[in-house]
Design an enzyme around this catalytic site. Structure first.
Site, PDB file in Angstrom:
ATOM      1  N   HIS A 279      -0.937 -10.701 -17.365  1.00  0.00           N
ATOM      2  CA  HIS A 279      -2.195 -10.931 -18.073  1.00  0.00           C
ATOM      3  C   HIS A 279      -2.314  -9.908 -19.202  1.00  0.00           C
ATOM      4  CE1 HIS A 279      -6.091 -12.286 -18.972  1.00  0.00           C
ATOM      5  NE2 HIS A 279      -6.780 -11.922 -17.915  1.00  0.00           N
ATOM      6  N   HIS A 330       2.767 -19.908 -23.653  1.00  0.00           N
ATOM      7  CA  HIS A 330       1.440 -19.650 -23.114  1.00  0.00           C
ATOM      8  C   HIS A 330       1.122 -20.711 -22.076  1.00  0.00           C
ATOM      9  CE1 HIS A 330      -3.005 -19.431 -22.992  1.00  0.00           C
ATOM     10  NE2 HIS A 330      -2.801 -18.157 -23.240  1.00  0.00           N
ATOM     11  N   ASP A 389       0.116 -11.925 -27.597  1.00  0.00           N
ATOM     12  CA  ASP A 389       0.780 -10.673 -27.239  1.00  0.00           C
ATOM     13  C   ASP A 389       1.986 -10.381 -28.123  1.00  0.00           C
ATOM     14  OD1 ASP A 389      -0.874 -10.023 -24.971  1.00  0.00           O
ATOM     15  OD2 ASP A 389       0.067 -11.706 -23.947  1.00  0.00           O
TER      16      ASP A 389
END
Length: 447
Positions: A279, A330, A389
């Site tokens: 996460h 994702h 990210d």
């Protein structure tokens, strides 16, 4: 053998029993139509609630069929990309405007916004001696644990900690939004002082500055930063502020809130969720992976050499041998992650200011080549693209933020979304969230 070695051996043997008797045959999930991870076989999340706060769009319906589309993220019905594009270039309070929007449902009028920022400035003060007595004592090497401990300790300073009326919870949430930057940065500085012998400096926040500006101000010894640095960090905070109700930490906030517990316990639980490398900790993996790429790829402009390294990643022959190219793909988005697209637009300018243009080009090459390679080598049910990210870690490194603060920065942003979802759950939930688990252990008579 020492007593400690004997105990360690006993625990090791007991752990084998745990493994032996806790496995569940993966085929049973299909047999009983159990949505493992609350997701179906195509990875689509199972609906467990309704929300007004934010929405993720990754597909559209055409002729009755769901097909992937360019990703979109909406805060209270507003397209996040449009919200960012509409901001003045000199705006450094974008995150505060988004926090207001998430909490109260509308974009603020200027007078209301001034009052809101005034409240955040008022609440941006820790209790007397909190830094000395709590943060500086027994500093942890993990800043998320330090942050969670500080949040739980704030309970003791709150005379109405157990009051879960909307008014009181809103006050608590605004305090946490204001205090998260201080708790995170001070926790890092205390750890580096006691464990690494670095000079300890505790800068007070400036009430006239935004959240992004204050993070840079209190972190740096000279309190200095550029306008572009503050702008890019502000954008990063906006993009991380919320992400639907189903992401792990926000769902945790809903679940724990539904039990009727206090705000500090609910937010500490969300922090524990966000800490996980699947996460909030994912951007650290991206940065570490790129350090490995830079040490093994001699020519950063050679597509063939980069592709060869990426193949090694996928074949579990490089980096941590997980078989993953971190930052790619994702759980929801397929064709694109709108947060990554927005970040990428600011990365080039910041890399030029920081003299890291070649590194930026390497990131864009890896992004382009990884998409092609994954599509070729992996059978996936949907497309793959760079996620938020992929670039966030690079941005934080260019801002000279220590890696230990990457995930706390995520928390500093996401506390706005958690707060909005906690209030929404208190207002409209009504029932404790309790999904069912099917027992598959055969019943046995006593021996």
């Amino acid at each position: 053998m020492s007593i400690y070695s004997e105990i360690k051996q006993e625990v090791r043997e007991l752990s084998k029993l745990c493994v032996e008797n806790s496995r569940i045959d993966p085929e049973l999930y299909q047999k009983y139509d159990v949505k493992r991870g609350l997701r179906d076989l195509n990875g689509k999340g199972v609906l467990t609630g309704l929300t007004n706060i934010s929405e993720i769009v990754a597909s559209k319906t055409v002729d009755g069929k769901s097909i992937p589309c360019e990703g979109k993220l909406y805060y209270r019905g507003y397209d996040v990309e449009e919200l960012i594009r509409s901001q003045p270039k000199e705006e450094h309070f974008g995150y505060e405007r988004i926090a207001y929007l998430l909490l109260f449902g509308n974009l603020p009028q200027e007078e209301d916004f001034k009052k809101f920022c005034g409240l955040l400035s008022f609440y941006r003060t820790l209790p007397t001696s909190f830094v000395r007595d709590i943060i500086m004592k027994a500093p942890s090497s993990d800043m998320m644990n330090t942050l969670a401990r500080s949040v739980l300790t704030l309970y003791s300073y709150d005379e109405t900690a157990e009051d879960i009326s909307v008014e009181n919870v809103l006050r608590q949430c605004m305090q946490l939004i204001a205090l998260f930057p201080l708790l995170s940065v001070y926790g890092y500085q205390a750890y580096r002082h006691y464990h690494d012998g670095q000079s300890l400096f505790i800068h007070q926040p400036d009430p006239a500055l935004s959240t992004a500006e204050n993070i840079l101000r209190i972190l740096r010894p000279d309190c200095q930063y550029t306008a572009l640095e503050a702008k890019v960090l502000d954008i990063a905070l906006i993009l991380h502020a919320d992400h639907g109700g189903g992401n792990n930490s926000t769902f945790t906030t809903h679940v724990v809130t539904s039990s009727g517990t206090d705000t500090y316990s609910a937010i500490a639980a969300a922090l524990g969720s966000l800490k996980g490398p699947r996460h909030g900790g994912a951007n650290i993996k991206v940065v570490q992976m790129f350090e490995d790429i830079k040490s093994h790829v001699r020519d950063w402009g050679d597509d063939e050499e980069i592709t060869a390294y990426l193949q090694k990643l996928l074949h579990k022959e490089a980096f941590d041998r997980s078989g993953l190219i971190y930052g790619m793909g994702h759980a929801v988005y397929s064709m694109s992650d709108p947060r990554a697209k927005t970040m990428a637009a600011f990365v080039e300018g910041l890399s030029a200011e920081k003299g890291r243009t070649e590194e930026y080009k390497l990131y864009t090459s890896v992004e382009r080549l990884a998409v092609e390679l994954i599509a070729k080598e992996r059978k996936i049910y949907k497309g793959v693209s760079a996620n938020v990210d992929f670039y966030s870690g690079f941005i934080y490194s260019m801002l000279d933020l220590p890696m230990e603060l990457y995930t706390p920065i995520f928390a500093i942003s996401r506390i706005a979304g958690w707060s909005a979802h906690r209030i929404e759950e208190l207002i409209g939930g009504g029932k404790i969230i309790r999904p069912a688990y099917m027992a598959v252990q055969p019943r046995r008579p006593l021996p």
